[in-house]
Design a protein around this motif. Structure first.
Motif, mmCIF file in Angstrom:
data_model
loop_
_atom_site.group_PDB
_atom_site.id
_atom_site.type_symbol
_atom_site.label_atom_id
_atom_site.label_comp_id
_atom_site.label_asym_id
_atom_site.label_seq_id
_atom_site.Cartn_x
_atom_site.Cartn_y
_atom_site.Cartn_z
ATOM 1 N N THR A 386 55.303 27.323 38.818
ATOM 2 C CA THR A 386 54.191 28.253 38.578
ATOM 3 C C THR A 386 53.439 27.937 37.293
ATOM 4 N N ASN A 389 49.800 29.084 36.213
ATOM 5 C CA ASN A 389 49.360 30.222 37.021
ATOM 6 C C ASN A 389 49.113 31.437 36.124
ATOM 7 N N TRP A 393 45.056 35.874 38.392
ATOM 8 C CA TRP A 393 46.117 36.783 38.828
ATOM 9 C C TRP A 393 45.557 38.186 38.972
ATOM 10 N N LEU A 401 47.805 33.287 44.447
ATOM 11 C CA LEU A 401 48.407 32.579 43.322
ATOM 12 C C LEU A 401 49.867 32.319 43.664
ATOM 13 N N HIS A 404 53.348 26.179 43.294
ATOM 14 C CA HIS A 404 52.634 24.962 43.699
ATOM 15 C C HIS A 404 53.535 23.737 43.732
#
Length: 510
Positions: A386, A389, A393, A401, A404
């Protein structure tokens, strides 16, 4: 008999008041619980009702307390259509729900909540604390469900009981219906065991509103599985499935998901049964903002799969299936301020704090964590997936979100890294709310169907969580109380229609 959880005594009461509205001279409610347990599981709810509506201004007419114009201007509530409501039930149920039953709930939902407001004086409010987040100065409602109740289920039950008393509805507490009476193919009353004395009550109609079997450990094991013996019961201990035995004895048809139930993340330190002061504060629904990790250190659900009110009723089962039947919910300082105070505030739940992931893992050993290193590895692996990120959000929308990097269990929305101390964890288990299996009914009249003929059994009706065919595996939050009100009113109207032949004037709700 007793009423059920999310629509029990509430469904019971709705039908009783409908019967009085349609001219029934005598309505008798039979409830096996003592009076101090009146209200069934409805007493333990937040009073949330999911309904079709045309947006904020449609809902404003239902509210107990008008909102100031300046506050209204900063609230966003999208209209919730009949198609969206039906789709949510079918989507969460894997397309297995009976379309006619779903249509019966959805098409009558707005009228039912309006009736509750006008007839009962239900103290509706907008569910700011449970179904909305403040984003950029605006209160944004999410998940299609906006109505709650001032004072929760406690106040709704109080309003119902006041209306019942005003309308002269007779209630017998500590009274069990042990047999349904029949005259040929027609129901004509019930045998009631009241404080050890059996009484035959003659009636034109009998309405079953006795809830599910969630408080019966043997029935849970039989229908849900062996591990369900250890589930905490969120509400009344009197919903033990007796109504189904009464119905089976007169040839009723059964329907729905007998292996399914509504079950939530529940405070691991909560009592085994519902607690009438704390009620729903034992719910722990803040997991979409963080992670859930089991006792051996692994994540086991996608916490961001959907909005909380579309996953909370199935994640209790997921927790129960973990080693020991427990898990930990974990957050960092970025989000702990957004956790619902009614569930996570001071004095509400025991919280474990730490300044690092490693320290948190060490402390959780005393709470049952079996693999300290795996817990640390799980959180660091998640954080690596994450990284970056932060921008975009938004807890009020499914923000996309996501993690990944490949993880065994991804998080598909609201996936922020847990990297800002202090860290907080709470221990949770499974709280069972109500069971999904039930009786087959006519969706228009709430009449119970015969297994032999697939036609209504004359004089027998059903409402509340005894109704089968609507929910499978999961359910949209707030649907249970709405379903109970809808079919409670239908049962009342169906039973009232039988009074055109007034040989008998007593209707019994069991």
């Amino acid at each position: 008999m007793h009423a059920e959880l999310r629509s029990p005594m509430l469904a019971h009461m709705a039908l009783a008041l409908t019967l009085k509205w349609h001219g029934t001279e005598i309505v008798l409610m039979i409830d096996k619980c003592p009076e101090e347990w009146a209200g069934g599981n409805g007493y333990f709810t937040e009073g949330a009702h999911r309904t079709v509506h045309n947006g904020l201004h449609d809902l404003l007419s239902l509210l107990e307390t008008p909102l100031p114009a300046a506050e209204v201007e900063r609230i966003d509530v999208e209209p919730y259509t009949a198609d969206a409501f039906a789709e949510d039930i079918q989507r969460l149920g894997g397309g297995r729900a009976d379309p006619e039953m779903v249509r019966g709930v959805v098409a009558n939902s707005r009228e039912a909540v309006g009736w509750l407001r006008e007839r009962i004086g239900a103290p509706f409010s907008l569910s700011f604390n449970r179904q909305a987040y403040e984003v950029d100065g605006r209160m944004i409602f999410w998940g299609g469900m906006s109505l709650s109740m001032i004072g929760g289920g406690k106040s709704l039950i109080a309003k119902h009981r006041k209306a019942l008393k005003k309308d002269g509805v007779e209630v017998w507490f500590e009274a069990r219906a042990i047999e349904l009476l029949m005259d040929g193919e027609e129901i004509c009353g019930a045998v009631v065991d009241r404080v050890g004395k059996k009484t035959r009550v003659k009636a034109r109609s009998v309405v079953l509103a006795a809830g599910g079997f969630e408080a019966n450990a043997e029935k849970r094991i039989k229908h849900l599985g062996k591990n369900w013996e250890q589930a905490h019961v969120r509400g009344t201990p009197y919903n033990t499935g007796d109504g189904f035995e009464l119905a089976h004895a007169v040839g009723a048809k059964f329907a729905g998901d007998w292996g399914g139930c509504h079950s939530t993340a529940w405070d691991a330190n909560a009592p085994r049964w519902g607690e009438r002061v704390r009620t729903n504060t034992y719910t722990k629904s803040g997991y979409p903002l963080g992670l859930m990790v089991n006792l051996v250190g692994h994540r086991f659900v996608d916490e961001g799969e959907d909005f909380r009110n579309f996953t909370y009723a199935k994640f209790g089962r997921a927790i129960l299936e973990q080693p020991g039947g427990y898990a930990f919910q974990v957050w960092d300082a970025k989000v702990t301020g957004r956790l619902r105070k009614e569930e996570y505030g001071e004095g509400i739940v025991e919280k474990i704090w730490a300044q690092s992931i490693e320290e948190l893992a060490e402390k959780l050993v005393d709470w049952g964590l079996e693999d300290q290193q795996q817990f640390v590895d799980t959180l660091h692996t998640y954080n690596a997936a994450t990284k970056g990120n932060l921008d975009g959000w938004n807890p009020a929308v499914k923000d996309g979100l996501r993690t990944h990097k490949p993880l065994e269990v991804p998080k598909t929305n609201w996936a922020l890294p847990l990297d800002s101390p202090p860290f907080m964890a709470v221990k949770v288990t499974c709280g069972i709310t109500f069971t999904f299996g039930g009786l087959a009914i006519d969706p228009q009249t709430a009449a119970v169907m015969s297994a032999a003929t697939n036609k209504p059994i004359p004089g027998l009706f059903c409402t509340g969580e005894m109704v089968g065919g609507v929910f499978y595996g999961n359910y949209p939050g707030g649907s249970g109380l709405t379903s109970g009100a809808v079919f409670g009113r239908k049962a009342g109207m169906g039973a009232g229609a039988r009074l055109s032949n007034r040989k008998q004037k007593r209707d019994v709700t069991v």
